[in-house]
Structures are given as structure tokens and as C-alpha cells.
Design a protein around this motif. Structure first.
Motif, PDB file in Angstrom:
ATOM      1  N   LEU A 123       2.117   1.739  -3.389  1.00 59.34           N
ATOM      2  CA  LEU A 123       0.981   2.054  -4.251  1.00 59.34           C
ATOM      3  C   LEU A 123       0.698   3.556  -4.176  1.00 59.34           C
ATOM      4  O   LEU A 123       0.463   4.225  -5.186  1.00 59.34           O
ATOM      5  N   ALA A 124       0.741   4.076  -2.950  1.00 58.01           N
ATOM      6  CA  ALA A 124       0.520   5.509  -2.774  1.00 58.01           C
ATOM      7  C   ALA A 124       1.626   6.294  -3.468  1.00 58.01           C
ATOM      8  O   ALA A 124       1.350   7.308  -4.125  1.00 58.01           O
TER       9      ALA A 124
ATOM     10  N   LEU B 114       3.348  14.868 -13.463  1.00 56.28           N
ATOM     11  CA  LEU B 114       2.379  15.710 -14.172  1.00 56.28           C
ATOM     12  C   LEU B 114       2.554  17.171 -13.802  1.00 56.28           C
ATOM     13  O   LEU B 114       2.463  18.062 -14.653  1.00 56.28           O
ATOM     14  N   ALA B 115       2.830  17.418 -12.509  1.00 58.89           N
ATOM     15  CA  ALA B 115       2.993  18.804 -12.066  1.00 58.89           C
ATOM     16  C   ALA B 115       4.205  19.445 -12.752  1.00 58.89           C
ATOM     17  O   ALA B 115       4.150  20.591 -13.203  1.00 58.89           O
TER      18      ALA B 115
ATOM     19  N   ILE C 212      -4.547   7.725   0.990  1.00 59.60           N
ATOM     20  CA  ILE C 212      -4.302   6.284   1.131  1.00 59.60           C
ATOM     21  C   ILE C 212      -3.375   6.023   2.313  1.00 59.60           C
ATOM     22  O   ILE C 212      -3.653   5.188   3.181  1.00 59.60           O
ATOM     23  N   VAL C 213      -2.254   6.764   2.343  1.00 63.43           N
ATOM     24  CA  VAL C 213      -1.286   6.545   3.426  1.00 63.43           C
ATOM     25  C   VAL C 213      -1.927   6.829   4.775  1.00 63.43           C
ATOM     26  O   VAL C 213      -1.797   6.044   5.729  1.00 63.43           O
TER      27      VAL C 213
ATOM     28  N   LEU D 120      -5.986  -4.727   5.305  1.00 63.16           N
ATOM     29  CA  LEU D 120      -5.326  -5.638   4.362  1.00 63.16           C
ATOM     30  C   LEU D 120      -4.921  -6.948   5.017  1.00 63.16           C
ATOM     31  O   LEU D 120      -4.619  -7.917   4.343  1.00 63.16           O
TER      32      LEU D 120
ATOM     33  N   GLU E   7       0.921  19.279 -16.362  1.00 64.17           N
ATOM     34  CA  GLU E   7      -0.126  18.283 -16.662  1.00 64.17           C
ATOM     35  C   GLU E   7       0.192  17.466 -17.908  1.00 64.17           C
ATOM     36  O   GLU E   7      -0.699  17.099 -18.664  1.00 64.17           O
TER      37      GLU E   7
ATOM     38  N   ALA F 111      -2.870  10.052  -2.921  1.00 66.19           N
ATOM     39  CA  ALA F 111      -1.792   9.263  -2.310  1.00 66.19           C
ATOM     40  C   ALA F 111      -1.736   9.513  -0.815  1.00 66.19           C
ATOM     41  O   ALA F 111      -1.618   8.579  -0.015  1.00 66.19           O
TER      42      ALA F 111
ATOM     43  N   ILE G 219       0.821  -1.206   0.000  1.00 65.46           N
ATOM     44  CA  ILE G 219       0.000   0.000   0.000  1.00 65.46           C
ATOM     45  C   ILE G 219       0.860   1.263   0.000  1.00 65.46           C
ATOM     46  O   ILE G 219       0.563   2.227  -0.703  1.00 65.46           O
ATOM     47  N   VAL G 220       1.946   1.227   0.770  1.00 65.05           N
ATOM     48  CA  VAL G 220       2.819   2.401   0.828  1.00 65.05           C
ATOM     49  C   VAL G 220       3.327   2.750  -0.568  1.00 65.05           C
ATOM     50  O   VAL G 220       3.267   3.902  -1.009  1.00 65.05           O
TER      51      VAL G 220
ATOM     52  N   LEU H  64       1.098   6.671  -7.172  1.00 65.06           N
ATOM     53  CA  LEU H  64       0.228   7.803  -7.498  1.00 65.06           C
ATOM     54  C   LEU H  64       0.967   9.123  -7.324  1.00 65.06           C
ATOM     55  O   LEU H  64       0.887  10.019  -8.161  1.00 65.06           O
ATOM     56  N   PHE H  65       1.700   9.211  -6.212  1.00 63.74           N
ATOM     57  CA  PHE H  65       2.373  10.464  -5.886  1.00 63.74           C
ATOM     58  C   PHE H  65       3.399  10.829  -6.959  1.00 63.74           C
ATOM     59  O   PHE H  65       3.440  11.969  -7.432  1.00 63.74           O
TER      60      PHE H  65
ATOM     61  N   GLN I 166      -3.843  13.571  -7.777  1.00 64.46           N
ATOM     62  CA  GLN I 166      -3.183  12.295  -7.533  1.00 64.46           C
ATOM     63  C   GLN I 166      -2.366  12.314  -6.257  1.00 64.46           C
ATOM     64  O   GLN I 166      -2.356  11.358  -5.492  1.00 64.46           O
ATOM     65  N   MET I 167      -1.669  13.441  -6.014  1.00 67.47           N
ATOM     66  CA  MET I 167      -0.829  13.504  -4.827  1.00 67.47           C
ATOM     67  C   MET I 167      -1.690  13.516  -3.562  1.00 67.47           C
ATOM     68  O   MET I 167      -1.338  12.903  -2.558  1.00 67.47           O
TER      69      MET I 167
ATOM     70  N   ASP J 254      -4.891  17.666 -12.254  1.00 66.43           N
ATOM     71  CA  ASP J 254      -4.845  16.231 -12.054  1.00 66.43           C
ATOM     72  C   ASP J 254      -3.665  15.829 -11.169  1.00 66.43           C
ATOM     73  O   ASP J 254      -3.781  14.933 -10.333  1.00 66.43           O
ATOM     74  N   SER J 255      -2.538  16.512 -11.378  1.00 66.46           N
ATOM     75  CA  SER J 255      -1.335  16.173 -10.630  1.00 66.46           C
ATOM     76  C   SER J 255      -1.584  16.314  -9.130  1.00 66.46           C
ATOM     77  O   SER J 255      -1.282  15.411  -8.350  1.00 66.46           O
ATOM     78  N   THR J 256      -2.173  17.453  -8.744  1.00 72.30           N
ATOM     79  CA  THR J 256      -2.448  17.676  -7.331  1.00 72.30           C
ATOM     80  C   THR J 256      -3.432  16.627  -6.826  1.00 72.30           C
ATOM     81  O   THR J 256      -3.278  16.099  -5.720  1.00 72.30           O
TER      82      THR J 256
ATOM     83  N   ARG K 241       3.523   9.889 -10.081  1.00 74.91           N
ATOM     84  CA  ARG K 241       2.827  10.293 -11.310  1.00 74.91           C
ATOM     85  C   ARG K 241       2.314  11.725 -11.189  1.00 74.91           C
ATOM     86  O   ARG K 241       2.389  12.509 -12.130  1.00 74.91           O
ATOM     87  N   GLY K 242       1.771  12.028 -10.015  1.00 75.71           N
ATOM     88  CA  GLY K 242       1.271  13.380  -9.775  1.00 75.71           C
ATOM     89  C   GLY K 242       2.371  14.410  -9.896  1.00 75.71           C
ATOM     90  O   GLY K 242       2.230  15.443 -10.559  1.00 75.71           O
ATOM     91  N   LEU K 243       3.500  14.095  -9.279  1.00 72.52           N
ATOM     92  CA  LEU K 243       4.650  14.995  -9.318  1.00 72.52           C
ATOM     93  C   LEU K 243       5.122  15.182 -10.759  1.00 72.52           C
ATOM     94  O   LEU K 243       5.412  16.300 -11.205  1.00 72.52           O
TER      95      LEU K 243
END
Lengths: 330, 318
Positions: free
Chosen positions: A134-135, A145-146, B305-306, B263, A150, B302, A131-132, A138-139, B298-299, B294-296, A141-143
Motif C-alpha cells: 500500500l505504501a 508525478l515527480a 506508513i512504513v 492490523l 506533477e 508512504a 500495508i507494505v 503511494l510511493f 505522496q512519497m 504532490d509527488s513529494t 504514484r509519487g515518483l
């Protein structure tokens, strides 16, 4: 009275040895067979150009899978490598406007930092690695994109920048990434087999409780392997950017699964405590050869690639499991 | 003494947060949106949110059962892609046969995962990884890599139709949520699956049909994933195996875990899962409506989730 059990013990030791050999060498045998068959069936397969291609394609995945092997041997998993790889590439291309050093060090630093956060969360809070990371998938990918507004911006590496040489340069006809990957895998293998750190990696994955009781630095070991995984994925991304001469935002999706597959195919157990770097390298070879052969066939849909890979992974894990069972059932 | 007391206190707080945190978060987010988001309190907006959330919920319900057994199913997105490939192939024979074939394929894929996990003894993450890698490839092969437009009105009604003003897909998802809650709470099957997740060895010793229950759970998960694939194909009006269910495994796992199902298994929260899906949907919608990129988004996802798993962690390390 003592003779019978001893004989039985010897017998089971021998069987254990044999299944052990199969478990360890199965992938190598498969690779040799595949290469031999491909060589016979496709004249182009054995050409120097094609072998160079295979080596180059393998090198990026090998660098990522190297880090993944360490993580998996500690009993963990790193799902973030695909995103981190893409992020590393974008950061390298972005950083290349300030020269070679920035282009190389910026991705390593940022990706290493993501690995460090992964490691700290896993080691210090006891959260599931799955899970860590996995997060952080996402993070990252977000970074990414930033940084690329985008995904609308693709950073090009300036013409004539020395950094490009890192990805495009060749030695004896083979690309630099091949040598970098080989050197890293060699160092990684020695690190795993010959050092105290390597022992801790195995012990942590084998039994965390006993490793702690033995006084091994379990938490530090875990943090280290995730940092390694982050840095190596970032490096693979940077090399890819150098090769492509730009930071591509859309690569690396699903790459974590490729990396995990090749590690598993190479005989490293996902339950931790067991594995080899050589196995991973062989796993990478198998993956690339499958890909290459399917491309050679030409008429075959490239989508079969993932079907074959999935089926292959399945066969390997089922075999692994049944062999491990034979060993356990003595 | 004080140390133990403190630990107990913290555990209780964590447990409360785990149990009700997601409800608090959903309510807070709804209130925030009512106050600060234009056009939030409209029927149209609610419909859009629910329609978007429906396929995720259908998948997450199956995932919740699997995670309850201390497993995980990474193949749900690939199974959705299989649906998206199969439905157009067989739609010529009518809506019902096409949907039935897609669902049967999902059921078979799930049962296959279950056999690998329960009988062969492969870790769930690896067992389902193989289908994740191969499944989408197979779907693309079946569909020849094409996006196929669909025109069958009977089938498209699944995506755009309404019953009493409620979109069909939302209705299906809601009924399934009720069914799953009943399955977990009221049947022997449900009690067994939770027991297996709590302690598999003990369940084997107690004589529970562990293998059968596990195969059943994965089969249900596959079936629901295939249904989600059917619903999104109907909504899109096209079978798109390249895109259907992409990264769905992550969304579903996130929603389940955020909803309070740990989990580590041994516990299934169906209503929590519904809330988890709504929360993630609301987060996304809120960020979009406030023009955050979108970038923000997703972050922030994340971080959620954590945070959620950090809370869940204390209970499991009890």
C-alpha cells in the motif's frame, strides 16, 4: 473393523476430488459458457478483429496477474501493481529518447527495485504485505508525478523508434504483447510446477513454519516473488506505453484490484499455498470477455462492467469457500 | 539472559513508540508549523484543517473497529460513492428521507460484508473487495454517471452550517469519536470485538456471539462510511459518485494504523485514530503550505506508513 473407515476414506477422497475439480475447473467452464453465449448473441463477438482486440487487451492484465499469482500463492498480496504499471509506462516513454534498450530496461530496473524493497520489507521485517505494498502504491504514484513534473508532462515515444514496434507490431495478425504474455505465462507455469523454486512458493504459502523447518529458503522466495511482480508490472506498463506511443500518467488506478480479482476467479486461494497460472489466464479471459460483451451491448452503461465484475467475484469466492468447506468437513 | 533482557527492552521502547509516537508526531508537527508556517495559528486555518479531516475521521472510526477484529474494509470509498449517488436521487422527498436512505444503504452494505466475513468465512480483504469493485459502478449507474448539483438549503447546511461557531461536520465527527471510544471502552460489545480480534477461536470457545458482533462491526463501518459520503456531498454541494471517497480506504486504514491500532487486531485505539487522522492531515497541509509538490507529499506519506507499521510490527511478533 478396518473396512468401514477405509470405505469412508475412499468416499471422502472421491468427494474431495470432485470438489477439487469444480474448484479448479469452475472458471474454465464459466469462460467456455460465456464465450459460447457471446458468440451466439453477438455476431461481431466472433469476428477475427474482435478476438484480436480481446487477446491484446488481455495480454497486459495477464502479465501483471502472472506476478500477482506468485505473490498470492506465497500468502502475500501486492497492491502496488497498478501504480508500478503506470510508472513503468512513463519510464519507458521517458527512456525511449535514448533508444530501445533504455526504454525497455529502465522501467524493468526501477519497477524491479520497488518490488525488491517490497519483498525485503515483507520477508525481513514481518510487516503485513498489505500495508507494505500500500505504501509503495503511494510511493510509485509519487515518483511518477515527480518524473512527469506533477503529471503536467506526457512523454511521447519518438516517431520511428523501434520500441513502438514492441507494442504495435503483429504476427499472424496478433499483437506482439499477446505472444510475450503467452510466453511469460508458459515460463511462469513451468517455473511454478517444475522447479524447486516453485515448490518453495507453494510451501511458503501453505505453511511458512513447516517450509522453514524443511530448510526451504522462505525469505528468498518471498523477495523473489515481489521482485517478479514489480518487474512484470513494469513490463506491462512499458508494453502499454509502446502501444500507446506515450507514457500516460492516469492509467493503472485500481488495476491492483482487477489483478487480484482475476487471480481469485482463476481459483488461486488468497490464503496462499494453492493456485495455478492457467487459472489466472482463464480469469483474465473472463474479465476481458465480460468487458467486451458489455461494450457489444452498447446500450448498456459501461459502469455495469464493474458491477458485473464485482458480482462475479463475489459468486466465485462464495463458491470457492463453500467448496473448500465441503473438503475440510470430511 | 541478556538476549531476553534486550528483547524486552526493545519491545518496551517499541510499545511506548506505538502508544505515544503519533501524539509526539502531531505535537512536533504543530510546533514546526507554528514556528515556520505563515498564517498557521489562525482560526480560519484550523477550521479548514478540521473540515477537511472530518469525513476521513468518520470513516476511520468505523475502520478502527473493523481492524480491531483483525479485519479490514476496502469498500468504504465505494459506500461513500453510493451515498453521493443516493442523496440527490431522494432529496426531492426532503433532507431527512434522503439522508436516511443513504445511511440505510451504507448499513446494509456493511452488514452484507459482515455476513460474508462472519458467516460465509471469506477473508475480509476479499469479501470487501467485491463491493469495492462493484459499489462504485453501482453508484455511477444510479447517478447515470453524472455529477448532480444540489440546492436544498437544509441539506447543504450539513456541509456549511455551524453550531456555536463549530462547523456541523466537525461537530458530528467529534461526537462520533466520543461515542466510539465509549463503545469500545465501556460496553460488552466493545470488549467482545477486541476479544474476537485478539483470538477468534478462543472467543468462539468462550461462547461469545462472534458472528453477531462481527456483522455489527462491519455494519457500523458501512453506516459511518455512508455518513461520510453524506457529509462530503453536502460540503461539495453536489453528488459526485465518480470522485466521492476515492482512495478513502487507504487514507482510513493508514490513519488507524498510524494511530496505534495494529492490523493483527485485538486492540482499538480511538483517540489514536483521531490523532492519526490529524497527523496525516497536518502532513498534507504542511507540505502544501511549504509548496512541496504532490509527488513529494505522496512519497513522504508512504514513508510514514512504513515507519508506523514497522513500529507496530514488533508488538505483534512478540
Amino acid at each position: 473393523m478396518t473396512a468401514a473407515p477405509t470405505m469412508a476414506a475412499q468416499d471422502s477422497t472421491r468427494r474431495e476430488l470432485m470438489t477439487g475439480v469444480l474448484q479448479k475447473q469452475g472458471a474454465a467452464i464459466a469462460l467456455v459458457l460465456m464465450v459460447a453465449v457471446a458468440w451466439l448473441l453477438f455476431p461481431r463477438f466472433g469476428s477475427l478483429d474482435n478476438l484480436r482486440d480481446i487477446a491484446l487487451q488481455s495480454s497486459f492484465l495477464a502479465i501483471i496477474a502472472l506476478g500477482m499469482t506468485f505473490v498470492i500463492i506465497t500468502g502475500g498480496i501486492d497492491l502496488s501493481v497498478g501504480s508500478v504499471y503506470a510508472l513503468g509506462g512513463v519510464l519507458a516513454a521517458y527512456g525511449s529518447q535514448w533508444g530501445f534498450l533504455v526504454a525497455l530496461l529502465l522501467p524493468l530496473a526501477v519497477c524491479g527495485l520497488i518490488g525488491l524493497i517490497n519483498g525485503l520489507l515483507v520477508a525481513k521485517t514481518g510487516m503485513a504485505p498489505f500495508i507494505v505494498t500500500l505504501a509503495s502504491l503511494l510511493f510509485a504514484r509519487g515518483l511518477l508525478l515527480a518524473i512527469t513534473s506533477e503529471g503536467a508532462t506526457t512523454y511521447k515515444i519518438p516517431e520511428g523508434e523501434a520500441f513502438v514496434e514492441l507494442g504495435r507490431g503483429t504476427l499472424f495478425g496478433f499483437g506482439y504483447p499477446v505472444f510475450i504474455a503467452a510466453a511469460l505465462c508458459l515460463v511462469g507455469g513451468l517455473l511454478l510446477r517444475r522447479t524447486r523454486f516453485g515448490q518453495s512458493v507453494f510451501a511458503t504459502g501453505g505453511s511458512e513454519q513447516s517450509a522453514k523447518l524443511m530448510g526451504l529458503p522462505v525469505a528468498r522466495t518471498k523477495v523473489t516473488v515481489y521482485v517478479m511482480s514489480g518487474v512484470l508490472s513494469g513490463l506491462a506498463g512499458a508494453l502499454t506505453a509502446a502501444y500507446l506511443q506515450s507514457g500516460v500518467t492516469v492509467i493503472g488506478v485500481g488495476l491492483e484490484l482487477d489483478a487480484i480479482s482475476v487471480v481469485v476467479i482463476g481459483g488461486t486461494l488468497l490464503t496462499g499455498g494453492m493456485g495455478t497460472i492457467l487459472g489466472t489466464v482463464i480469469g483474465v479471459g473472463i474479465r476481458t470477455v465480460i468487458q467486451n460483451v458489455i461494450n457489444q451491448i452498447g446500450t448498456l452503461d459501461s459502469n455495469y462492467q464493474s458491477v458485473v465484475s464485482g458480482a462475479f467475484l463475489l459468486v466465485v469466492v462464495v463458491l470457492q469457500r463453500s467448496l473448500a468447506r465441503t473438503t475440510a468437513r470430511r | 539472559m541478556t538476549d531476553t533482557a534486550k528483547t524486552v527492552d526493545r519491545t518496551r521502547a517499541a510499545r511506548w513508540l506505538q502508544e505515544y509516537g503519533v501524539y509526539v508526531a502531531v505535537v512536533a508537527l504543530v510546533l514546526f508549523n507554528i514556528a515556520f508556517t505563515a498564517n498557521f495559528l489562525t482560526v480560519g486555518n484550523f477550521r479548514t484543517q478540521l473540515i477537511q479531516a472530518a469525513p476521513v475521521l468518520v470513516v476511520a472510526l468505523g475502520m478502527a473497529l473493523v481492524i480491531g477484529t483483525e479485519g479490514v474494509d476496502l469498500s468504504v470509498g465505494a459506500v461513500m460513492a453510493l451515498s453521493a449517488a443516493l442523496v440527490p436521487l431522494y432529496l426531492g422527498y426532503g433532507t431527512l428521507p434522503a439522508v436516511a436512505i443513504a445511511l440505510a444503504a451504507g448499513l446494509a452494505a456493511g452488514a452484507f460484508n459482515g455476513v460474508l466475513v462472519a458467516r460465509v468465512g471469506i477473508q475480509p480483504i476479499v469479501a470487501t473487495l467485491a463491493l469495492l469493485v462493484g459499489g462504485r459502478g453501482l453508484a455511477l449507474v444510479l447517478a447515470d454517471g453524472q455529477l448532480i448539483q444540489l440546492h436544498d438549503p437544509g441539506f447543504l447546511a450539513l456541509g456549511t452550517g455551524e453550531v456555536l461557531g463549530i462547523p456541523v461536520s466537525v461537530l458530528i465527527a467529534a461526537v462520533l469519536a466520543v461515542l466510539m471510544a465509549a463503545l469500545v471502552g465501556k460496553t460488552a460489545f466493545g470488549r467482545r470485538l477486541v476479544a474476537i480480534g485478539g483470538n477468534r477461536r478462543a472467543s468462539v470457545l468462550a461462547g461469545l456471539p462472534v458472528t453477531r458482533v462481527l456483522i455489527g462491526v462491519y455494519a457500523i463501518c458501512g453506516l459511518l462510511a455512508a455518513l461520510a459520503g453524506v457529509l462530503s456531498t453536502a460540503r461539495l454541494g453536489a453528488g459526485d459518485p465518480a470522485d466521492a471517497g476515492l482512495l478513502m480506504e487507504l487514507s482510513a486504514i493508514t490513519a488507524v494504523v498510524v494511530g496505534g491500532t495494529p492490523l493483527t487486531g485485538g486492540r482499538v485505539r480511538i483517540l489514536g485514530t483521531v490523532m492519526g487522522v490529524l497527523l496525516m492531515q497536518l502532513v498534507r497541509a504542511t507540505l502544501i503550505k511549504h509548496n512541496l509538490p504532490d509527488s513529494t507529499a505522496q512519497m513522504i506519506q508512504a514513508a510514514i506508513i512504513v515507519g508506523a507499521v514497522y513500529v507496530a510490527r514488533e508488538r505483534s511478533s512478540r
